[in-house]
Design an enzyme around this catalytic site. Structure first.
Site, PDB file in Angstrom:
ATOM      1  N   GLU A  84     -24.638  51.947  19.082  1.00 32.17           N
ATOM      2  CA  GLU A  84     -25.527  51.629  20.205  1.00 32.17           C
ATOM      3  C   GLU A  84     -24.714  50.943  21.286  1.00 32.17           C
ATOM      4  OE1 GLU A  84     -28.693  49.184  18.710  1.00 32.17           O
ATOM      5  OE2 GLU A  84     -27.365  47.666  17.895  1.00 32.17           O
ATOM      6  N   ASP A 140     -26.511  40.567  24.631  1.00 35.60           N
ATOM      7  CA  ASP A 140     -26.271  41.882  25.236  1.00 35.60           C
ATOM      8  C   ASP A 140     -25.714  41.781  26.654  1.00 35.60           C
ATOM      9  OD1 ASP A 140     -27.543  42.899  22.923  1.00 35.60           O
ATOM     10  OD2 ASP A 140     -29.508  42.750  23.880  1.00 35.60           O
TER      11      ASP A 140
END
Ligand code: FUB
Length: 449
Positions: A211, A34
């Site tokens: 997301e 991420d």
């Protein structure tokens, strides 16, 4: 005295230059996922999440994400990364459920000399509306490396994961986050409270999880980038607008689904020294378990109309590799079909990989090596071949000029072999290792002398 100083500085600089190497993944001693990359004070700071193996005896799922803290890394060349250590941990934020190991994708942004680190985690207490689940917190520092001081409570009115903050040219800050869909709200000047009701970014694909929002602006176009499950696993897509709050127009795919079947991907896009880069993750250190991911970087290019060209993930990554450093040939730019990549040691993936050239004519190419003035006379190679073998080193492509031919003695253990090379040109060139043997030859790395 001045001369001695200059000599020392030059010696240190050339030592550092000699140690440049570049490859994906960029963090090679731990899992990292991420990635949010930010340019602060002329350096790139990387704020990833940190995958770990679920500890025993904690009643944790073995097949799920397990993340207890965040590190921050920095680099001036996108090649050598300094780990500044843990900046926020589940044990040091009082609103976080410290048994949840749920410190998912973070972000960090600078405002008025302070650094605001945004992170999601499971809350240990119910909020005024009676909800637990994921909250988003903020930790503040005077320097990008920290120390970061967490706020007492998560941001009120926000339930979700994957925070992303964007500050527009007029100074207005926006917080984006995800909960199956993507949401946005204005942030107050203090960067800690919402200044508008959350609204869904509703123009994105209706079907399939979305997301990991990451918004950036270029030439007046606001790019909303996000992972989306169009088919079975996530791919990176983007939509554009002329305003940070939309409406957005779905525009294209930045990166296709992972060739290694990593279910998630997660991106940030940053311009550094006049080049745009895509930071993303994949699971090459952990092909069997896609919740152990690693950050990668590849260059990103725009078309003249502002649309983004698709990025194909590479192992070679970005940057120039010095010929006198380690050329990790398994981090290839291109290869023949018969060449495969294998771990050096299955028991320790962080020990890296080797390229296995199965038969005569198989090759592996590594681009953008700086041969300086071209004065190299020898090459050292870490290689092995069970049945013995011969490989050639060529420049430019698999049919380019031969600079050396190496006999690899028979044996299954990697060995360092040194031979003479000739005909090396100055400057930046591509190197190709080509097999001359019909049985497998394995090559780990090379270095020129
Ligand atoms: O790392 C945990 C979650 O996986 C992130 O929050 C999502 O964006 C996905 O990458």
């Amino acid at each position: 005295m001045k001369r001695i100083k200059l000599f020392i500085i030059t010696a240190i600089a050339s030592f550092c230059a000699n140690n440049l190497s570049a490859q994906n993944p960029v963090i090679r001693d731990q899992f990292s996922a991420d990635p949010t990359a930010r340019v602060f004070n002329g350096k790139v700071y990387l704020f990833p999440s940190h995958d770990i193996t679920a500890p025993e005896g904690k009643n944790l799922r073995k097949d799920w994400f397990c993340m207890k803290d965040y590190h921050v890394f920095s680099s001036e060349n996108l090649i050598d990364w300094t780990d500044h250590g843990v900046i926020v941990s589940q044990n040091t934020v009082n609103w976080v459920d410290s048994t949840s190991y749920s410190m998912w994708a973070p972000d960090c942004i600078a405002r008025n000399g302070k650094y605001y680190f945004y992170f999601p985690a499971n809350t240990s207490v119910t909020d005024p509306s009676g909800r637990k689940g994921f909250g988003i917190g903020v930790a503040i520092a005077d320097n990008p490396e920290g120390p970061y001081i967490p706020q007492e409570k998560p941001i009120s009115g926000v339930h979700g994961i994957d925070p992303n903050v964007f500050i527009d040219k007029d100074g207005q800050a926006y917080l984006y986050w995800a909960m199956g869909k993507i949401f946005v709200a204005k942030l107050k000047e203090n960067m800690l409270e919402l200044d508008s009701e959350p609204q869904e970014v509703s123009e994105l694909p209706e079907v399939g999880l979305k997301e990991g929002p990451f918004l950036f602006e270029r030439n007046g176009i606001y790019y909303m980038t996000y992972p989306h499950v169009q088919n079975k696993i996530e791919r990176l897509e983007y939509a554009i607008s002329n305003s940070p709050m939309g409406p957005f127009k779905i525009t294209g795919v930045i990166m296709d689904e992972s060739p290694m079947n990593c279910w998630t991907n997660h991106q940030s896009v940053v311009e550094y020294r006049n080049q745009w880069y895509l930071f993303y993750h994949q699971n090459e250190y952990s092909p069997q378990f896609d919740k152990h991911r690693s950050v990668c970087i590849d260059s990103l290019f725009f078309n003249t109309d502002g649309t983004i060209q698709k990025v194909v993930p590479t192992r070679r990554g970005v940057g120039v590799t010095n010929a006198a450093g380690r050329i990790e040939i398994d981090r290839f730019s291109s290869k023949s079909e018969g060449t495969t990549i294998a771990f050096n040691q299955a028991a320790d993936p962080f020990d890296g990989w080797k390229a296995v050239l199965a038969k005569k004519g198989d090759w592996v190419q590594y681009n953008t090596i700086d041969f300086g003035k071209g004065k190299f006379k020898k090459v050292m190679l870490n290689a092995c071949a069970k049945m013995g073998g011969t490989i050639q080193l060529r420049l430019e492509n698999a049919h380019g000029p031969v600079i050396g031919s190496i006999q690899v003695p028979s044996g299954s253990e990697l060995n360092k072999i040194e031979i003479k090379v000739s005909g090396i040109q100055s400057g930046i060139q591509n190197l190709v290792v080509v097999s001359e043997t019909d049985t497998p030859v394995e090559v780990d790395w090379l270095t020129f002398k």
